[in-house]
Design a protein around this motif. Sequence first.
Motif, PDB file in Angstrom:
ATOM      1  N   ALA A 174       0.709  -1.393   0.118  1.00 23.17           N
ATOM      2  CA  ALA A 174      -0.142   0.067   0.055  1.00 23.17           C
ATOM      3  C   ALA A 174       0.790   1.133  -0.128  1.00 23.17           C
ATOM      4  O   ALA A 174       1.747   1.324   0.863  1.00 23.17           O
ATOM      5  CB  ALA A 174      -0.864  -0.010   1.207  1.00 23.17           C
ATOM      6  N   GLY A 193       1.232  -7.616   0.886  1.00 23.59           N
ATOM      7  CA  GLY A 193       1.145  -6.654  -0.393  1.00 23.59           C
ATOM      8  C   GLY A 193       0.204  -7.531  -1.440  1.00 23.59           C
ATOM      9  O   GLY A 193      -0.113  -8.857  -1.022  1.00 23.59           O
ATOM     10  N   ASP A 194       0.160  -7.034  -2.465  1.00 18.52           N
ATOM     11  CA  ASP A 194      -0.555  -7.852  -3.718  1.00 18.52           C
ATOM     12  C   ASP A 194       0.588  -8.225  -4.521  1.00 18.52           C
ATOM     13  O   ASP A 194       1.347  -7.389  -4.846  1.00 18.52           O
ATOM     14  CB  ASP A 194      -1.511  -6.758  -4.659  1.00 18.52           C
ATOM     15  CG  ASP A 194      -2.674  -6.368  -3.666  1.00 18.52           C
ATOM     16  OD1 ASP A 194      -3.067  -5.220  -3.829  1.00 18.52           O
ATOM     17  OD2 ASP A 194      -3.099  -7.212  -3.143  1.00 18.52           O
ATOM     18  N   GLN A 207      -3.748 -11.225  -2.984  1.00 16.61           N
ATOM     19  CA  GLN A 207      -3.137 -10.534  -1.694  1.00 16.61           C
ATOM     20  C   GLN A 207      -2.454 -11.590  -0.772  1.00 16.61           C
ATOM     21  O   GLN A 207      -2.842 -12.695  -0.444  1.00 16.61           O
ATOM     22  CB  GLN A 207      -4.393  -9.969  -1.127  1.00 16.61           C
ATOM     23  CG  GLN A 207      -4.410  -9.148  -0.132  1.00 16.61           C
ATOM     24  CD  GLN A 207      -5.523  -8.036   0.538  1.00 16.61           C
ATOM     25  OE1 GLN A 207      -6.292  -8.929   0.574  1.00 16.61           O
ATOM     26  NE2 GLN A 207      -5.167  -6.832   0.449  1.00 16.61           N
TER      27      GLN A 207
END
Length: 120
Positions: A41, A90-91, A115
């Motif tokens: 993010a 995180g992704d 994710q």
Amino acid sequence: QVQLVESGGGLVQAGGSLRLSCAASGSGFSINAMGWYRQAAGKQRELVASITSGGSTNYADSVKGRFTISRDNANTVYLQMNSLKPEDTGDYYCNVDTTTTPWGLPRRYWGHGTQVTVSS
């Protein structure tokens, strides 16, 4: 055209493990390299690990010794993630670099992302 299907993300406690997989399918291409990127993010997407068609691997310094990238003969790439840390959250996106056949044009494809959340 290449389709990528990712799986394996989820929630895990710090110190735990997850295994991501990404299967590439389609026709009219040859794979040069496959890899995993991640985006936390508010941060830029970064390379986590990659593997060439010849089997050479490359890792981000932050994951060396903890993550292992591998690939099978069916155009599937795996990322084994051990000793996970909260900062690994995180992704995660699968990435495939290809060359079209028969024209030999380079093409890059991205998965939709999966994710990964590591709780402390």
